[in-house]
Design an enzyme around this catalytic site. Structure first.
Site, PDB file in Angstrom:
ATOM      1  N   LEU A 148       0.774  -0.963  -0.060  1.00  0.00           N
ATOM      2  CA  LEU A 148       0.147   0.252   0.183  1.00  0.00           C
ATOM      3  C   LEU A 148       0.861   1.622   0.160  1.00  0.00           C
ATOM      4  O   LEU A 148       2.377   1.602   0.530  1.00  0.00           O
ATOM      5  CB  LEU A 148      -0.894   0.106   1.158  1.00  0.00           C
ATOM      6  CG  LEU A 148      -1.687  -1.129   1.081  1.00  0.00           C
ATOM      7  CD1 LEU A 148      -2.678  -0.621   2.725  1.00  0.00           C
ATOM      8  CD2 LEU A 148      -2.519  -1.427  -0.181  1.00  0.00           C
ATOM      9  N   GLY A 174       3.171  -6.243   7.861  1.00  0.00           N
ATOM     10  CA  GLY A 174       2.451  -5.348   7.447  1.00  0.00           C
ATOM     11  C   GLY A 174       1.602  -4.425   6.809  1.00  0.00           C
ATOM     12  O   GLY A 174       0.709  -4.914   6.876  1.00  0.00           O
ATOM     13  N   ASP A 175       2.079  -3.993   5.737  1.00  0.00           N
ATOM     14  CA  ASP A 175       0.790  -3.430   4.351  1.00  0.00           C
ATOM     15  C   ASP A 175       1.229  -4.441   3.567  1.00  0.00           C
ATOM     16  O   ASP A 175       0.894  -3.604   2.167  1.00  0.00           O
ATOM     17  CB  ASP A 175       0.571  -2.152   3.894  1.00  0.00           C
ATOM     18  CG  ASP A 175       2.487  -1.925   3.875  1.00  0.00           C
ATOM     19  OD1 ASP A 175       3.111  -1.439   4.224  1.00  0.00           O
ATOM     20  OD2 ASP A 175       2.167  -0.305   3.304  1.00  0.00           O
ATOM     21  N   GLU A 176       2.340  -5.401   3.311  1.00  0.00           N
ATOM     22  CA  GLU A 176       2.515  -6.249   2.265  1.00  0.00           C
ATOM     23  C   GLU A 176       1.799  -7.075   1.789  1.00  0.00           C
ATOM     24  O   GLU A 176       1.639  -8.371   2.747  1.00  0.00           O
ATOM     25  CB  GLU A 176       3.490  -6.367   2.148  1.00  0.00           C
ATOM     26  CG  GLU A 176       4.394  -6.556   0.996  1.00  0.00           C
ATOM     27  CD  GLU A 176       6.108  -7.299   1.381  1.00  0.00           C
ATOM     28  OE1 GLU A 176       6.409  -7.208  -0.396  1.00  0.00           O
ATOM     29  OE2 GLU A 176       7.009  -7.212   1.867  1.00  0.00           O
TER      30      GLU A 176
END
Length: 216
Positions: free
Chosen positions: A85, A125-127
């Site tokens: 993101l 995380g955002d991965e």
């Protein structure tokens, strides 16, 4: 006067019934304990292989499941996907971590809906990552699919009385067998960061170059 033999027989029969009932209760308790232990074991296994926030497979499970899928694919090409993101930290900073968590859950749901029966996971995380079945690894088809994915992820996300919109940088790379998985993910990851580095005016997607791959 009651026959002593009859009384003894009745007492014996009653004792047998009580014993049978007690054994039945013990058996039921043992079955319940076994079922509880099995459920706890299944929950522990699930927790060890899944992300607790989104419910998606975690990094370790992704590599294990992806290797299995590539082995079963018998050389049929799949597409490794890595997405991250853009400026996700701003969501946490502006709206709080609870809102950030909701964004991650929404992204996971949209990625899962896009992938269908294909494997997707949260790496951390955002991965996120995925291994998608593709009828072809033609660049035009993959770019079209990537555009659709980016559009799906960019749709507004409701957060109570407000909505937020996030975009994602995406990298893709074809992969044919388990020995190519790490290399394909590295190329997809590099392409994702290349897309992210272009800036606000960039295309929000980047297809990884597909150099000659080693033989499986």
């Amino acid at each position: 006067m009651p026959d002593p033999m009859t009384i003894a027989s009745g007492v014996s029969a009653a004792g047998a019934l009580i014993s049978a009932w007690q054994l039945r209760r013990r058996a039921l308790r043992a079955e319940a304990e076994i079922e509880l232990l099995q459920a706890e074991l299944a929950a522990e296994r699930h927790a060890a292989s899944h992300d607790p926030l989104t419910g998606l497979p975690n990094r370790r499970a992704f590599y294990r499941l992806a290797a299995t899928l590539l082995t079963d694919a018998a050389g049929k090409p799949l597409v490794a996907v890595v997405l991250d993101l853009d400026d996700f930290k701003q969501v946490n900073d502006r709206y709080g971590h609870a809102a950030g968590d909701q964004v991650l859950v929404s992204v996971a749901q949209r990625l899962s809906a896009f992938a269908g029966d294909n494997l997707v996971a949260r790496l951390g995380g955002d991965e996120f990552a995925g291994l998608l079945d593709s009828p072809t690894v033609d660049r035009r088809w993959i770019e079209h699919a990537t555009r659709r994915l980016c559009e799906a992820l960019a749709a507004p996300i409701p957060l109570g009385a407000r909505t937020v919109q996030v975009t994602a940088s995406v990298g893709l790379a074809p992969v044919h067998c388990p020995t190519q998985l790490a290399d394909a993910l590295c190329r997809a990851d590099a392409a994702m960061y290349q897309a992210k580095s272009v800036g606000a005016a960039r295309r929000p997607r980047q297809l990884a170059d597909a150099p000659q791959l080693a033989e499986c």
